[in-house]
Design an enzyme around this catalytic site. Structure first.
Site, mmCIF file in Angstrom:
data_model
loop_
_atom_site.group_PDB
_atom_site.id
_atom_site.type_symbol
_atom_site.label_atom_id
_atom_site.label_comp_id
_atom_site.label_asym_id
_atom_site.label_seq_id
_atom_site.Cartn_x
_atom_site.Cartn_y
_atom_site.Cartn_z
ATOM 1 N N ASP A 13 0.805 -1.230 0.000
ATOM 2 C CA ASP A 13 0.000 0.000 0.000
ATOM 3 C C ASP A 13 0.836 1.276 0.000
ATOM 4 O OD1 ASP A 13 -2.224 -1.680 0.156
ATOM 5 O OD2 ASP A 13 -2.112 -1.718 2.343
ATOM 6 N N LYS A 16 1.740 2.269 -5.032
ATOM 7 C CA LYS A 16 2.262 1.730 -6.292
ATOM 8 C C LYS A 16 1.302 2.023 -7.446
ATOM 9 C CE LYS A 16 2.329 -2.370 -4.415
ATOM 10 N NZ LYS A 16 2.014 -2.036 -3.026
ATOM 11 N N GLY A 40 -4.449 -4.456 -3.734
ATOM 12 C CA GLY A 40 -5.478 -3.449 -3.963
ATOM 13 C C GLY A 40 -4.778 -2.169 -4.332
ATOM 14 N N HIS A 41 -4.859 -1.799 -5.613
ATOM 15 C CA HIS A 41 -4.153 -0.610 -6.088
ATOM 16 C C HIS A 41 -5.175 0.451 -6.468
ATOM 17 C CE1 HIS A 41 -0.605 -3.445 -7.299
ATOM 18 N NE2 HIS A 41 -0.853 -3.435 -6.013
ATOM 19 N N GLN A 223 1.954 -6.061 -3.333
ATOM 20 C CA GLN A 223 2.442 -6.153 -1.948
ATOM 21 C C GLN A 223 3.715 -5.294 -1.809
ATOM 22 O OE1 GLN A 223 1.519 -9.551 -3.480
ATOM 23 N NE2 GLN A 223 -0.413 -8.658 -2.887
HETATM 24 P P1 GDP Z 1 -0.819 0.340 -3.502
HETATM 25 O O1 GDP Z 1 -1.401 -0.944 -3.007
HETATM 26 O O2 GDP Z 1 0.633 0.456 -3.265
HETATM 27 O O3 GDP Z 1 -1.190 0.649 -4.930
HETATM 28 O O4 GDP Z 1 -1.483 1.483 -2.614
HETATM 29 P P2 GDP Z 1 -3.046 1.622 -2.234
HETATM 30 O O5 GDP Z 1 -3.777 2.130 -3.424
HETATM 31 O O6 GDP Z 1 -3.546 0.403 -1.569
HETATM 32 O O7 GDP Z 1 -2.966 2.730 -1.096
HETATM 33 C C1 GDP Z 1 -2.457 3.996 -1.322
HETATM 34 C C2 GDP Z 1 -3.552 5.040 -1.039
HETATM 35 O O8 GDP Z 1 -2.970 6.314 -0.918
HETATM 36 C C3 GDP Z 1 -4.583 5.171 -2.148
HETATM 37 O O9 GDP Z 1 -5.821 5.457 -1.559
HETATM 38 C C4 GDP Z 1 -4.076 6.341 -2.967
HETATM 39 O O10 GDP Z 1 -5.126 7.046 -3.651
HETATM 40 C C5 GDP Z 1 -3.503 7.215 -1.901
HETATM 41 N N1 GDP Z 1 -2.343 8.044 -2.293
HETATM 42 C C6 GDP Z 1 -1.341 7.752 -3.167
HETATM 43 N N2 GDP Z 1 -0.413 8.724 -3.162
HETATM 44 C C7 GDP Z 1 -0.838 9.647 -2.278
HETATM 45 C C8 GDP Z 1 -0.293 10.879 -1.789
HETATM 46 O O11 GDP Z 1 0.769 11.314 -2.184
HETATM 47 N N3 GDP Z 1 -1.008 11.537 -0.837
HETATM 48 C C9 GDP Z 1 -2.195 11.078 -0.373
HETATM 49 N N4 GDP Z 1 -2.810 11.796 0.571
HETATM 50 N N5 GDP Z 1 -2.742 9.925 -0.791
HETATM 51 C C10 GDP Z 1 -2.068 9.226 -1.726
HETATM 52 P P1 IMO Z 2 -0.914 -4.170 -2.189
HETATM 53 O O1 IMO Z 2 -0.508 -4.703 -3.547
HETATM 54 C C1 IMO Z 2 -0.910 -4.627 2.125
HETATM 55 C C2 IMO Z 2 -0.699 -8.697 3.727
HETATM 56 C C3 IMO Z 2 -1.914 -9.118 4.517
HETATM 57 C C4 IMO Z 2 -1.264 -10.042 5.513
HETATM 58 C C5 IMO Z 2 -0.170 -10.729 4.688
HETATM 59 C C6 IMO Z 2 -0.559 -12.092 4.151
HETATM 60 O O2 IMO Z 2 -2.207 -3.469 -2.169
HETATM 61 O O3 IMO Z 2 0.209 -3.410 -1.583
HETATM 62 P P2 IMO Z 2 -2.120 -12.843 2.138
HETATM 63 O O4 IMO Z 2 -3.590 -12.615 1.910
HETATM 64 O O5 IMO Z 2 -1.255 -12.274 1.068
HETATM 65 O O6 IMO Z 2 -1.802 -14.262 2.456
HETATM 66 O O7 IMO Z 2 -1.803 -12.006 3.483
HETATM 67 O O8 IMO Z 2 0.090 -9.853 3.607
HETATM 68 N N1 IMO Z 2 -0.981 -8.203 2.365
HETATM 69 C C7 IMO Z 2 -0.995 -6.905 2.023
HETATM 70 N N2 IMO Z 2 -0.863 -5.804 2.789
HETATM 71 N N3 IMO Z 2 -1.072 -4.513 0.797
HETATM 72 C C8 IMO Z 2 -1.164 -5.601 0.016
HETATM 73 O O9 IMO Z 2 -1.173 -5.532 -1.338
HETATM 74 C C9 IMO Z 2 -1.178 -6.871 0.624
HETATM 75 N N4 IMO Z 2 -1.299 -8.137 0.170
HETATM 76 C C10 IMO Z 2 -1.151 -8.942 1.245
HETATM 77 O O10 IMO Z 2 -2.540 -8.019 5.137
HETATM 78 O O11 IMO Z 2 -0.634 -9.298 6.519
HETATM 79 MG MG MG Z 3 -2.897 -1.637 -1.749
#
Ligand code: GDP
Ligand code: IMO
Ligand code: MG
Length: 442
Positions: A13, A16, A40-41, A223
Site C-alpha cells: 500500500d 504503487k 489493492g491498487h 504487496q
Molecule cells: P498500492 O497498493 O501500493 O497501490 O497502494 P493503495 O492504493 O492500496 O494505497 C495507497 C492510497 O494512498 C490510495 O488510496 C491512494 O489514492 C492514496 N495516495 C497515493 N499517493 C498519495 C499521496 O501522495 N497523498 C495522499 N494523501 N494519498 C495518496
Molecule cells: P498491495 O498490492 C498490504 C498482507 C496481509 C497479511 C499478509 C498475508 O495493495 O500493496 P495474504 O492474503 O497475502 O496471504 O496475506 O500480507 N498483504 C498486504 N498488505 N497490501 C497488500 O497488497 C497486501 N497483500 C497482502 O494483510 O498481513
Molecule cells: Mg494496496
C-alpha cells in the site's frame, strides 16, 4: 530496451497504483508478475476512484497492453468481475492478456485460508482471506490447476471435480467444516473457462517480443518487499516473492531484461495484518496518520497500522532490490506534525543495530532510534515543483535520499495524478532517457 520494475519497499500500500499509472503513459505494456487479488491498487482519475486487484494499473491508457504473467494467481470470478466493472466505466479490457501458466484460486483455497487463520487463533497472520497461501502451496506441491487446464473443457470439469472432492476430505476431516459441492464448483469454473479463454496467451513470449522491439515494458509489483516470502518478516508475509528479482520467474524474462528498478515508499509506514513493525505508533500520532492518510485497506477495508519512516528497513529494501530510484508518496500526510521522526537505527539489548535483523525474534524486540526533523505545518498538496515545498520538507527529503543512497525521482503530495513532483534536475525527466510531460496529464 530493458524493462522498468516498480515495487513496494514496505508492507504494501505504498501508492504503487498511482506511481504505475503515472509511468504507464510512456509504456507499451504493463505486466503483473506475482501475487493475486490480495493486492489493492487505487488510482484516482478526476473524481473517479478506481480500485484494481488483478488487472494491471496501466489499463487506464488505451495504448497499453496489460498482461497478467505466469507468476500471478488468479481468482477467475474476481478477474471477470473487475473486467466488467472497468468496461462499465468505458475502459476497453479486450487488450488484457493472461498467462496460460497462471494458477487458479479455487473456492477451496479461499475456504482453507479462512479455516487456517481461525485455527491460528491469537497467532493469526491477518491474511486478506483471498486464498493466496493455499493456492501458492498447491502450486509448490505441483497439484494446482492452471489457466491452460481450461483449454480442454471436459478434462477441466473432471480435474476441478476431483480436486474439490480431495480438498473436501481436508475441509471436513481436519477442520470439521462443511464440504463444497464438487459438481457445482466444476460447473461454475466451466463457465469462467469459456469466458476467459479468449484472453489466454503465451505472455512470456509477448513480453519478450515487446522488449526485443525496444518497447517500454513496466513490471508492476504487488504487496511490498517486507512481505516477501523469503526476505520479509516470515511468517508474517504473503506467499509469493515480492522482491524485484521475482520479475524474472513471474513474467518469464531474464535478469538482463531489467533496467530501472523503482521502489515506492510512503513518507511514513503502514502495515495491515499481524507481524513486527518497529516504528508503529499505536497512539495519537498513528491515529492521526491513519485518519489524514485515509489508511484503510483497499482490499479488506481494515484499518492500517501506522508508524514513522524506518530507514533500517528502507535501506534493506534498497540493497536487496538493487533499486535505482525511489518514489516517495504521501508526503502531504506529514504536514500535520510539529516534529517528523525518522528511524535511523534499532536498539537491541542496549546495542545499536543498523542492519535489518534476519532473526524475527530479534526484530520483535528492537526499539527504534529516531532522528527528529522540524515539521512544516503548511498544506503542500498544491506543490508541483521542489522549490514550492517548504525548506523543512526539502530537508526531510534530502535526508531520506542521502541515507537511502539512491535518488528520489518522484514525490507525491496527494492521490491525484497532478499532485506529483518530479525531481532529478530537469523536472520533466523521470526515467533516464524517457520523458514524461506533465502538461498532458488530465
Ligand atoms: P498500492 O497498493 O501500493 O497501490 O497502494 P493503495 O492504493 O492500496 O494505497 C495507497 C492510497 O494512498 C490510495 O488510496 C491512494 O489514492 C492514496 N495516495 C497515493 N499517493 C498519495 C499521496 O501522495 N497523498 C495522499 N494523501 N494519498 C495518496
Ligand atoms: P498491495 O498490492 C498490504 C498482507 C496481509 C497479511 C499478509 C498475508 O495493495 O500493496 P495474504 O492474503 O497475502 O496471504 O496475506 O500480507 N498483504 C498486504 N498488505 N497490501 C497488500 O497488497 C497486501 N497483500 C497482502 O494483510 O498481513
Ligand atoms: Mg494496496
Amino acid at each position: 530496451m530493458p524493462g522498468i520494475v516498480v515495487i513496494g519497499t514496505q508492507w504494501g500500500d505504498e501508492g504503487k497504483g498511482k506511481v504505475i499509472d503515472l509511468l504507464a503513459d510512456d509504456m507499451h505494456m504493463v505486466v503483473r508478475f506475482q501475487g493475486g487479488n490480495n493486492a489493492g491498487h487505487t488510482i484516482m482519475l478526476g473524481d473517479t476512484t478506481i480500485r484494481l486487484h488483478l488487472v494491471p494499473s496501466g489499463i487506464l491508457y488505451p495504448h497499453i497492453t496489460p498482461v497478467i504473467g505466469g507468476g500471478v494467481i488468479v481468482n477467475p470470478a474476481v478477474l471477470l468481475d473487475e473486467m466488467e466493472r472497468l468496461s462499465s466505466l468505458g475502459i476497453d479490457v479486450e487488450r488484457l492478456r493472461v498467462s496460460y501458466n497462471s494458477h487458479l484460486i479455487m473456492p477451496y483455497h479461499v475456504v482453507l485460508d479462512g479455516l487456517m487463520e481461525e485455527r491460528r487463533g491469537g497467532g493469526r497472520l491477518g491474511t486478506t482471506l483471498r486464498g493466496i497461501g493455499p493456492t501458492y502451496a498447491d502450486k509448490a506441491a505441483r497439484q494446482g490447476l492452471r489457466m491452460q487446464d481450461m483449454l480442454d473443457a471436459s478434462a477441466f470439469f473432471r480435474k476441478v471435480k476431483e480436486a474439490v472432492e480431495e480438498k473436501n476430505q481436508l475441509i471436513q476431516g481436519v477442520y470439521g467444516a462443511d464440504p463444497l459441492d464438487p459438481v457445482a464448483v466444476a460447473e461454475e469454473y466451466a463457465e469462467y473457462a469459456q469466458r476467459l479463454r479468449p484472453y489466454l496467451a503465451d505472455t512470456a513470449s509477448l513480453v519478450r517480443g515487446a522488449l526485443d522491439e525496444g518497447k517500454n515494458v513496466l513490471f508492476e509489483g504487488a504487496q511490498g518487499f517486507m512481505l516477501d516470502m523469503d526476505n520479509g518478516t516470515y511468517p508474517f508475509v504473503t506467499s509469493s516473492n515480492t522482491v524485484a528479482g521475482a520479475v524474472c520467474a513471474g513474467a518469464g524474462v531474464g535478469p538482463r531484461d531489467v533496467g530501472e528498478i523503482i521502489g515506492v515508499t510512503k513518507a511514513y509506514v503502514t502495515r495491515v495484518g499481524g507481524g513486527p513493525f518497529p516504528t508503529e505508533q499505536d497512539n495519537e500520532i498513528g491515529r492521526a496518520m491513519q485518519e489524514v492518510g485515509r489508511e484503510f485497506g483497499t482490499t479488506t477495508g481494515r484499518r492500517r497500522r501506522c508508524g514513522w519512516l524506518d530507514m533500517v528497513a528502507l535501506k534493506y529494501a534498497v540493497r536487496s532490490n538493487t533499486l535505482t530510484s525511489l518514489a516517495l508518496t504521501k508526503l502531504d500526510v506529514l504536514s500535520q506534525f510539529d516534529t517528523v521522526r525518522v528511524c535511523v537505527a534499532y536498539r537491541y539489548r542496549g546495542e545499536l543495530i543498523k542492519e535489518f535483523p534476519p532473526v524475527l525474534d530479534v526484530l520483535c524486540r528492537c526499539e527504534p532510534v529516531y532522528r527528529d526533523f522540524p515539521g512544516w505545518r503548511v498544506d503542500i498538496s498544491g506543490a508541483r515543483r521542489l522549490e514550492e515545498l517548504p525548506v523543512e520538507a526539502r530537508s526531510y527529503l534530502d535526508f531520506v535520499q542521502e541515507s537511502a543512497g539512491v535518488p528520489i525521482r518522484l514525490v507525491s503530495v496527494g492521490p491525484e495524478r497532478r499532485q506529483t513532483i518530479l525531481l532529478d534536475g530537469d523536472e520533466t525527466r523521470l526515467l533516464q532517457g524517457r520523458f514524461l510531460f506533465f502538461d498532458d496529464l488530465p
